[in-house]
Design a protein around this motif. Structure first.
Motif, PDB file in Angstrom:
ATOM      1  N   GLY A  48       0.780  -1.227   0.000  1.00 26.71           N
ATOM      2  CA  GLY A  48       0.000   0.000   0.000  1.00 26.71           C
ATOM      3  C   GLY A  48       0.808   1.272   0.000  1.00 26.71           C
ATOM      4  O   GLY A  48       0.248   2.375   0.100  1.00 26.71           O
ATOM      5  N   ASP A  49       2.131   1.172  -0.121  1.00 27.15           N
ATOM      6  CA  ASP A  49       2.975   2.367  -0.197  1.00 27.15           C
ATOM      7  C   ASP A  49       2.815   3.045  -1.557  1.00 27.15           C
ATOM      8  O   ASP A  49       2.281   2.465  -2.507  1.00 27.15           O
ATOM      9  CB  ASP A  49       4.448   1.998   0.003  1.00 27.15           C
ATOM     10  N   TYR A  50       3.337   4.257  -1.646  1.00 23.42           N
ATOM     11  CA  TYR A  50       3.257   5.009  -2.899  1.00 23.42           C
ATOM     12  C   TYR A  50       4.232   4.468  -3.943  1.00 23.42           C
ATOM     13  O   TYR A  50       5.384   4.116  -3.619  1.00 23.42           O
ATOM     14  CB  TYR A  50       3.598   6.482  -2.663  1.00 23.42           C
ATOM     15  N   LEU A  51       3.783   4.415  -5.190  1.00 26.69           N
ATOM     16  CA  LEU A  51       4.658   4.191  -6.329  1.00 26.69           C
ATOM     17  C   LEU A  51       4.549   5.442  -7.201  1.00 26.69           C
ATOM     18  O   LEU A  51       3.474   5.747  -7.734  1.00 26.69           O
ATOM     19  CB  LEU A  51       4.256   2.939  -7.107  1.00 26.69           C
ATOM     20  N   LEU A  52       5.663   6.152  -7.331  1.00 26.46           N
ATOM     21  CA  LEU A  52       5.691   7.476  -7.942  1.00 26.46           C
ATOM     22  C   LEU A  52       6.657   7.493  -9.120  1.00 26.46           C
ATOM     23  O   LEU A  52       7.615   6.700  -9.170  1.00 26.46           O
ATOM     24  CB  LEU A  52       6.173   8.505  -6.920  1.00 26.46           C
ATOM     25  N   PRO A  53       6.461   8.400 -10.071  1.00 24.64           N
ATOM     26  CA  PRO A  53       7.457   8.530 -11.141  1.00 24.64           C
ATOM     27  C   PRO A  53       8.766   9.101 -10.602  1.00 24.64           C
ATOM     28  O   PRO A  53       8.769   9.918  -9.664  1.00 24.64           O
ATOM     29  CB  PRO A  53       6.791   9.508 -12.117  1.00 24.64           C
ATOM     30  N   GLY A  54       9.888   8.658 -11.165  1.00 24.18           N
ATOM     31  CA  GLY A  54      11.178   9.231 -10.798  1.00 24.18           C
ATOM     32  C   GLY A  54      11.182  10.731 -11.041  1.00 24.18           C
ATOM     33  O   GLY A  54      10.589  11.226 -12.004  1.00 24.18           O
ATOM     34  N   LEU A  55      11.853  11.464 -10.167  1.00 22.42           N
ATOM     35  CA  LEU A  55      11.857  12.915 -10.245  1.00 22.42           C
ATOM     36  C   LEU A  55      12.829  13.403 -11.319  1.00 22.42           C
ATOM     37  O   LEU A  55      13.880  12.788 -11.559  1.00 22.42           O
ATOM     38  CB  LEU A  55      12.236  13.524  -8.897  1.00 22.42           C
ATOM     39  N   ASP A 361      11.393   4.583 -14.582  1.00 26.81           N
ATOM     40  CA  ASP A 361      12.062   5.371 -13.554  1.00 26.81           C
ATOM     41  C   ASP A 361      11.024   5.586 -12.449  1.00 26.81           C
ATOM     42  O   ASP A 361      10.041   6.322 -12.640  1.00 26.81           O
ATOM     43  CB  ASP A 361      12.520   6.715 -14.110  1.00 26.81           C
ATOM     44  N   LEU A 362      11.223   4.950 -11.297  1.00 25.46           N
ATOM     45  CA  LEU A 362      10.163   4.871 -10.291  1.00 25.46           C
ATOM     46  C   LEU A 362      10.702   5.059  -8.881  1.00 25.46           C
ATOM     47  O   LEU A 362      11.881   4.791  -8.609  1.00 25.46           O
ATOM     48  CB  LEU A 362       9.462   3.511 -10.375  1.00 25.46           C
ATOM     49  N   ILE A 363       9.801   5.508  -8.000  1.00 27.10           N
ATOM     50  CA  ILE A 363      10.106   5.664  -6.571  1.00 27.10           C
ATOM     51  C   ILE A 363       9.070   4.895  -5.760  1.00 27.10           C
ATOM     52  O   ILE A 363       7.872   5.035  -5.982  1.00 27.10           O
ATOM     53  CB  ILE A 363      10.038   7.143  -6.143  1.00 27.10           C
ATOM     54  N   HIS A 364       9.549   4.117  -4.819  1.00 22.18           N
ATOM     55  CA  HIS A 364       8.687   3.492  -3.807  1.00 22.18           C
ATOM     56  C   HIS A 364       8.886   4.294  -2.527  1.00 22.18           C
ATOM     57  O   HIS A 364       9.993   4.348  -1.974  1.00 22.18           O
ATOM     58  CB  HIS A 364       9.106   2.023  -3.628  1.00 22.18           C
ATOM     59  N   ALA A 365       7.818   4.953  -2.057  1.00 23.23           N
ATOM     60  CA  ALA A 365       7.914   5.796  -0.864  1.00 23.23           C
ATOM     61  C   ALA A 365       6.808   5.442   0.120  1.00 23.23           C
ATOM     62  O   ALA A 365       5.678   5.140  -0.272  1.00 23.23           O
ATOM     63  CB  ALA A 365       7.822   7.269  -1.235  1.00 23.23           C
ATOM     64  N   ARG A 366       7.157   5.503   1.388  1.00 23.13           N
ATOM     65  CA  ARG A 366       6.185   5.245   2.456  1.00 23.13           C
ATOM     66  C   ARG A 366       5.791   6.581   3.073  1.00 23.13           C
ATOM     67  O   ARG A 366       6.646   7.406   3.410  1.00 23.13           O
ATOM     68  CB  ARG A 366       6.799   4.332   3.506  1.00 23.13           C
ATOM     69  N   VAL A 374       0.381  17.103   6.988  1.00 23.58           N
ATOM     70  CA  VAL A 374       1.009  16.847   5.692  1.00 23.58           C
ATOM     71  C   VAL A 374       1.795  15.542   5.763  1.00 23.58           C
ATOM     72  O   VAL A 374       2.476  15.262   6.752  1.00 23.58           O
ATOM     73  CB  VAL A 374       1.941  18.010   5.290  1.00 23.58           C
ATOM     74  N   THR A 375       1.705  14.747   4.717  1.00 23.58           N
ATOM     75  CA  THR A 375       2.425  13.480   4.657  1.00 23.58           C
ATOM     76  C   THR A 375       3.895  13.715   4.322  1.00 23.58           C
ATOM     77  O   THR A 375       4.225  14.454   3.385  1.00 23.58           O
ATOM     78  CB  THR A 375       1.807  12.561   3.599  1.00 23.58           C
ATOM     79  N   LEU A 376       4.786  13.097   5.092  1.00 25.93           N
ATOM     80  CA  LEU A 376       6.214  13.133   4.786  1.00 25.93           C
ATOM     81  C   LEU A 376       6.568  11.826   4.082  1.00 25.93           C
ATOM     82  O   LEU A 376       6.467  10.749   4.676  1.00 25.93           O
ATOM     83  CB  LEU A 376       7.039  13.277   6.063  1.00 25.93           C
ATOM     84  N   PRO A 377       6.985  11.870   2.801  1.00 25.56           N
ATOM     85  CA  PRO A 377       7.341  10.646   2.088  1.00 25.56           C
ATOM     86  C   PRO A 377       8.760  10.193   2.437  1.00 25.56           C
ATOM     87  O   PRO A 377       9.703  10.985   2.407  1.00 25.56           O
ATOM     88  CB  PRO A 377       7.255  11.079   0.616  1.00 25.56           C
TER      89      PRO A 377
END
Length: 390
Positions: A48-55, A361-366, A374-377
């Protein structure tokens, strides 16, 4: 399947929405993006963590801190590049434009002497595949410096150079419309006495009158011939913006007023502001806050500038400010400012989103909830072209 990875039970952030689902990677690319969970045994459960595009970072001078970690200390350049790269990838930045300054206004500075070696160190590390992020070069041209044009002509031949910005940090205009702020900033930064600062101000104003307009035109002409993206810097008035647009500039870095940002939007220039501005809640120079521009729909791109970890954090701060009655689009819109929008502005059409066919290009962030709501990733993993690099 060969070269296949499955990331499932992820809170996927695309350019349009946020949903729980599965992403499949094959041969360095995103091959499937689906709702629902995979039950295949080799699927990686992100719980259930975030999967985000690489910055995608267009403007960071972070490398300089590693080259000169203390006053009077010159660190070996290859080692400095690797240390910088480690910090960049740990911040979730998979594509970085290292901003190197041409035209050091610091009377005691070594930037000009360091430039050739810095560029060579980045180029060698990239060619040897030593870096985990993909590095490109952004030449920041201080047009009020006597040597800027000649040095730029030498350095622009480097193939990694793909972005150029032109700036004039002389007092009394643009970022430093208030001379008091100029004196406060440079006396603190360069440890100048009152007398030295007086002399410094006179010299910078004279150099601006002598070189700025001529050098700006010449640099932009060279960039347009070479097909390089060009950015303005610290536009403060509509006249500044009109001049920048007339030169063919497509990115406006750090406009200092609402009028300037509105002019950028009308003339088709992407507005870039600092992520630290979002995290801190305002500009350290007393100029317009990035959040104020976001509220007006005038913020396109965020840059970490001097603090790499601010980029992803700022996206989550901005998401909380953008969230409305729509179905969770705040984070999708905020992430676009640190991924898709900067990629497009730099002409990189193969990355910046979680979308089939683009680079993996991906980020897995909790996400961790903070007292302010505010959420801190917190980054757990980073992939570049489907290869885990953090």
């Amino acid at each position: 399947m060969l070269n296949e990875q499955i990331l499932t039970h992820a809170r996927i952030v695309t350019a349009e929405q946020v949903f729980n689902g599965t992403v499949v990677l094959r041969n360095g690319l995103i091959s499937e993006v689906e709702t629902g969970l995979s039950r295949l045994p080799h699927a990686q459960n992100l719980n259930g963590d975030y999967l985000l595009p690489g910055l995608v970072e267009l403007h960071t001078d972070n490398l300089e801190k590693h080259l000169s970690p203390r006053p009077g200390v010159d660190w070996p350049q290859a080692s400095a590049v690797m240390s910088h790269d480690a910090q960049i990838i740990a911040a979730g930045i998979t594509t970085v434009f290292d901003a190197l300054s041409i035209g050091d206004v610091n009377p005691k500075g070594k930037r000009m002497q360091q430039l050739p070696g810095m560029i060579e160190a980045i180029a060698q590390a990239s060619a040897a595949k030593m870096t985990r992020a993909e590095h490109r070069l952004h030449l920041r041209c201080e047009v009020c410096h006597p040597d800027t044009l000649s040095v730029f002509r030498d350095l622009v031949e480097q193939p990694l150079v793909q972005l150029v910005s032109v700036m004039d940090h002389s007092p009394g205009q643009r970022q430093f419309a208030l001379e008091s702020k100029y004196r406060e900033y440079y006396m603190g930064k360069y440890h100048l006495s009152d007398a030295q600062m007086d002399e410094f101000v006179v010299e910078q104003v004279a150099n601006s009158k002598t070189y700025s307009d001529r050098y700006r035109r010449a640099i932009v002409d060279i960039c347009l011939v070479r097909g390089l993206s060009v950015a303005s810097h610290d536009d403060a008035t509509l006249a500044h913006v009109e001049e920048s647009a007339a030169y063919g500039m497509t990115i406006a870095e750090f406009p200092t007023t609402l009028d300037a940002a509105q002019g950028c939007r009308r003339l088709g220039m992407s507005v870039l502001m600092g992520a630290p501005n979002i995290v801190r809640g305002g500009s350290h120079s007393g100029n317009i806050a990035a959040a104020a521009l976001a509220k007006e729909g005038l913020l396109d791109i965020l840059s970490s500038d001097y603090y790499p970890a601010s980029l992803l954090q700022a996206a989550f701060v901005l998401a909380a400010q953008l969230e409305d009655n729509e179905q969770g689009t705040g984070l999708a819109r905020a992430m676009a400012t640190v991924s898709g929008a900067p990629a497009r502005a730099a002409g990189l059409t193969d990355r910046g989103e979680i979308r089939v066919g683009l680079r993996a290009d991906l980020i897995h962030a909790r996400g961790h909830a903070q007292p302010d709501g505010v959420t801190l990733p917190v980054i757990q993993q980073v992939w570049r072209q489907a290869k885990r690099v953090f």
